[in-house]
Scaffold this active site. Structure first.
Site, PDB file in Angstrom:
ATOM      1  N   THR A 163      -5.028  -6.737  -4.998  1.00  0.00           N
ATOM      2  CA  THR A 163      -3.793  -6.023  -4.680  1.00  0.00           C
ATOM      3  C   THR A 163      -4.064  -5.072  -3.525  1.00  0.00           C
ATOM      4  O   THR A 163      -5.033  -4.317  -3.565  1.00  0.00           O
ATOM      5  CB  THR A 163      -3.323  -5.218  -5.905  1.00  0.00           C
ATOM      6  OG1 THR A 163      -3.302  -6.087  -7.035  1.00  0.00           O
ATOM      7  CG2 THR A 163      -1.947  -4.651  -5.681  1.00  0.00           C
ATOM      8  N   LYS A 165      -3.999  -1.906  -1.417  1.00  0.00           N
ATOM      9  CA  LYS A 165      -3.804  -0.482  -1.661  1.00  0.00           C
ATOM     10  C   LYS A 165      -4.028   0.260  -0.338  1.00  0.00           C
ATOM     11  O   LYS A 165      -4.710  -0.260   0.518  1.00  0.00           O
ATOM     12  CB  LYS A 165      -4.806   0.031  -2.715  1.00  0.00           C
ATOM     13  CG  LYS A 165      -4.850  -0.784  -4.004  1.00  0.00           C
ATOM     14  CD  LYS A 165      -3.757  -0.389  -4.949  1.00  0.00           C
ATOM     15  CE  LYS A 165      -3.824  -1.242  -6.230  1.00  0.00           C
ATOM     16  NZ  LYS A 165      -2.679  -1.083  -7.094  1.00  0.00           N
ATOM     17  N   LYS A 167      -0.747   1.360  -2.268  1.00  0.00           N
ATOM     18  CA  LYS A 167       0.358   0.422  -2.465  1.00  0.00           C
ATOM     19  C   LYS A 167       1.617   0.830  -1.718  1.00  0.00           C
ATOM     20  O   LYS A 167       2.444  -0.016  -1.401  1.00  0.00           O
ATOM     21  CB  LYS A 167       0.632   0.223  -3.945  1.00  0.00           C
ATOM     22  CG  LYS A 167       0.886   1.456  -4.772  1.00  0.00           C
ATOM     23  CD  LYS A 167       1.036   1.001  -6.207  1.00  0.00           C
ATOM     24  CE  LYS A 167       1.097   2.129  -7.203  1.00  0.00           C
ATOM     25  NZ  LYS A 167       1.186   1.583  -8.554  1.00  0.00           N
ATOM     26  N   ASP A 193       1.870  -5.021  -4.098  1.00  0.00           N
ATOM     27  CA  ASP A 193       1.997  -4.276  -5.342  1.00  0.00           C
ATOM     28  C   ASP A 193       3.402  -4.488  -5.896  1.00  0.00           C
ATOM     29  O   ASP A 193       4.327  -4.799  -5.149  1.00  0.00           O
ATOM     30  CB  ASP A 193       1.716  -2.791  -5.112  1.00  0.00           C
ATOM     31  CG  ASP A 193       1.187  -2.156  -6.376  1.00  0.00           C
ATOM     32  OD1 ASP A 193       2.024  -1.779  -7.215  1.00  0.00           O
ATOM     33  OD2 ASP A 193      -0.034  -2.069  -6.550  1.00  0.00           O
ATOM     34  N   HIS A 284       4.719 -10.414 -12.053  1.00  0.00           N
ATOM     35  CA  HIS A 284       4.156  -9.139 -12.489  1.00  0.00           C
ATOM     36  C   HIS A 284       4.975  -8.614 -13.660  1.00  0.00           C
ATOM     37  O   HIS A 284       6.179  -8.829 -13.722  1.00  0.00           O
ATOM     38  CB  HIS A 284       4.166  -8.132 -11.334  1.00  0.00           C
ATOM     39  CG  HIS A 284       3.340  -6.919 -11.651  1.00  0.00           C
ATOM     40  ND1 HIS A 284       3.813  -5.894 -12.439  1.00  0.00           N
ATOM     41  CD2 HIS A 284       2.077  -6.583 -11.318  1.00  0.00           C
ATOM     42  CE1 HIS A 284       2.861  -4.973 -12.568  1.00  0.00           C
ATOM     43  NE2 HIS A 284       1.801  -5.371 -11.904  1.00  0.00           N
ATOM     44  N   ARG A 285       4.297  -7.922 -14.600  1.00  0.00           N
ATOM     45  CA  ARG A 285       4.981  -7.528 -15.838  1.00  0.00           C
ATOM     46  C   ARG A 285       5.301  -6.033 -15.879  1.00  0.00           C
ATOM     47  O   ARG A 285       5.299  -5.431 -16.954  1.00  0.00           O
ATOM     48  CB  ARG A 285       4.125  -7.927 -17.044  1.00  0.00           C
ATOM     49  CG  ARG A 285       2.745  -7.300 -17.063  1.00  0.00           C
ATOM     50  CD  ARG A 285       1.970  -7.713 -18.311  1.00  0.00           C
ATOM     51  NE  ARG A 285       0.671  -7.018 -18.381  1.00  0.00           N
ATOM     52  CZ  ARG A 285      -0.078  -6.925 -19.467  1.00  0.00           C
ATOM     53  NH1 ARG A 285       0.318  -7.499 -20.586  1.00  0.00           N
ATOM     54  NH2 ARG A 285      -1.228  -6.285 -19.461  1.00  0.00           N
ATOM     55  N   SER A 369      -6.240  -8.099 -14.240  1.00  0.00           N
ATOM     56  CA  SER A 369      -6.128  -7.159 -13.136  1.00  0.00           C
ATOM     57  C   SER A 369      -6.127  -5.748 -13.700  1.00  0.00           C
ATOM     58  O   SER A 369      -5.528  -5.495 -14.731  1.00  0.00           O
ATOM     59  CB  SER A 369      -4.822  -7.446 -12.380  1.00  0.00           C
ATOM     60  OG  SER A 369      -4.535  -6.429 -11.470  1.00  0.00           O
TER      61      SER A 369
END
EC number: 4.1.1.39
Length: 465
Positions: A163, A165, A167, A193, A284-285, A369
């Site tokens: 990811t 960063k 972000k 992100d 993504h959750r 992650s």
């Protein structure tokens, strides 16, 4: 036949302990905490009623339909071991209560108003059994694990991601540069992100263009297929599809969506677009912990994971396990299997309340992650196996020499672990040793090992259940 008005106990209609469940029923396991003085049968029946045909009083129009055909039924109740006043209530719902191919409708019924019900102190949906006949009304993941491997031409190992960063705050050009450095170093994917959408400091179209440029440059240099999860999440479905269309026009392999904040209707729409247009879909959750963190109220993540497999996604974040308790490891592996496998047996020790058959619905790659680094690589390889995506954000960008060497370190560590495993070595016992050996011929890995050595790496051999 007169109509008898008035309020009667739910359990008279909705508690049916002798009911034989049908193959076409949707089955739910609820963790029920009744208010003091409410018997568990009444609480379980109330859940069945309020999430299907019932209301608080008998109504005249009940006589115009067949309740027996459409009502939910609480068919079994068991106390939760070690908890006072908590019960697992099993409820069966007739298939006709649900619209075909709509996760939105399924959840509106099963986890709708009933969660605010006064007779219950708390309510949690632990698991759902989705019948084959209902699964067949969904498209599911746009492509699935095998097709993804074929598209990327990557086999026999987990995939590596990162990811980008910080972000929030980078300009599109600098963001693209960070993407390029990571991919050039040996990662398969980089990731927007979840909260990178289209903000004043970086509008989505600029980001998409610079990331595509980075992607193609890294691809040309390394001879490997690369991807960047372009986050298409937006304020409206139309805007989301507009972003996905632009990604397709750029020729990139994968887009991304925040499925809980975006909603299941938007997610299913995007999943259909992705299958029709050859895009992979990373999920993504964000917001999941609002729903699944409380032990006694809300919904377990395994239910959200099953819902995602129906709605559609090729990757989904699923926790890391590393450094957590043994029990959580089993439970995480339980829903990881629910995401990847075709057939999963009931196994209460892993939190799986029902046997689930996914028939021909493609599988979803679990993404590990969050707070992981090179010393975790043997554990992650052992726990998640080949069909997974391992994402190191800080574990790549935090490398003392920069992004590309950080990516090199992760790739070397991964290849070393995969080779050691294929040679029959025990990653659980020899993990540290394998990483140390590999760092002898990779200065980048040696530097990464030095930076994160203080962060303890304890990985006991897995308890086999």
């Amino acid at each position: 036949v007169g109509f008898k008005a008035g309020v009667k106990d739910y359990k008279l209609t909705y508690y049916t302990p002798d009911y034989e469940t049908k193959d076409t029923d949707i089955l739910a396991a609820f963790r029920v905490t009744p208010q003091p003085g409410v018997p568990p049968e009444e609480a379980g029946a109330a859940v069945a009623a309020e999430s299907s045909t019932g209301t608080w009083t008998t109504v005249w129009t009940d006589g115009l339909t067949s309740l027996d055909r459409y009502k939910g039924r609480c068919y079994h109740i068991e106390p939760v071991a070690g908890e006072e006043n908590q019960y697992i209530a099993y409820v069966a719902y007739p298939l006709d209560l649900f619209e075909e191919g709509s996760v939105t409708n399924m959840f509106t019924s099963i986890v709708g108003n009933v969660f605010g019900f006064k007779a219950l102190r708390a309510l949690r949906l632990e698991d759902l059994r989705i019948p084959i006949s209902y699964i067949k009304t969904f498209q599911g993941p746009p492509h699935g694990i095998q097709v993804e491997r074929d598209k990327l031409n990557k086999y026999g190992r987990p995939l590596l991601g990162c990811t980008i960063k910080p972000k929030l705050g980078l300009s599109a050009k600098n963001y693209g540069r960070a993407v390029y450095e990571c991919l050039r170093g040996g990662l398969d994917f980089t990731k927007d992100d979840e909260n990178v959408n289209s903000q004043p400091f970086m509008r989505w179209r600029d980001r998409f263009c610079f990331c595509a440029e980075a992607l193609y440059k890294a691809q040309a240099e390394t001879g490997e297929i690369k991807g960047h999860y372009l986050n298409a999440t937006a304020g409206t479905c139309e805007e989301m599809i507009k972003r996905a269309v632009f990604a397709r026009e750029l020729g990139v392999p994968i887009v991304m969506h925040d499925y809980l904040t975006g909603g299941f209707t938007a997610n299913t729409t995007l999943a259909h677009y992705c299958r029709d247009n050859g895009l992979l879909l990373h999920i993504h959750r964000a917001m999941h912990a609002v729903i699944d963190r409380q032990k006694n109220h809300g919904m377990h993540f395994r239910v959200l994971a099953k819902a995602l497999r129906l709605s559609g996604g090729d990757h989904i974040h699923a926790g890391t396990v590393v450094g957590k308790l043994e029990g959580e490891r089993e439970i995480t592996l339980g829903f990881v299997d629910l995401l990847r496998d075709d057939f999963i047996e009931k196994d209460r020790s892993r939190g799986i309340y029902f046997t689930q058959d996914w028939v021909s619905l493609p599988g979803v790659l679990p993404v590990a992650s969050g707070g992981i680094h090179v010393w975790h690589m043997p554990a992650l390889t052992e726990i998640f196996g080949d069909d997974s995506v391992l994402q190191f954000g800080g574990g790549t960008l935090g490398h003392p020499w920069g992004n590309a060497p950080g990516a090199v370190a992760n790739r070397v560590a991964l290849e070393a672990c995969v080779q050691a495993r294929n040679e029959g070595r025990d990653l659980a016992r020899e993990g540290n040793e394998i990483i140390r050996e590999a760092s002898k011929w990779s200065p980048e890995l040696a530097a990464a090992c030095e930076v994160w050595k203080e962060i303890k790496f304890e990985f006991p051999a897995m308890d086999t259940l």
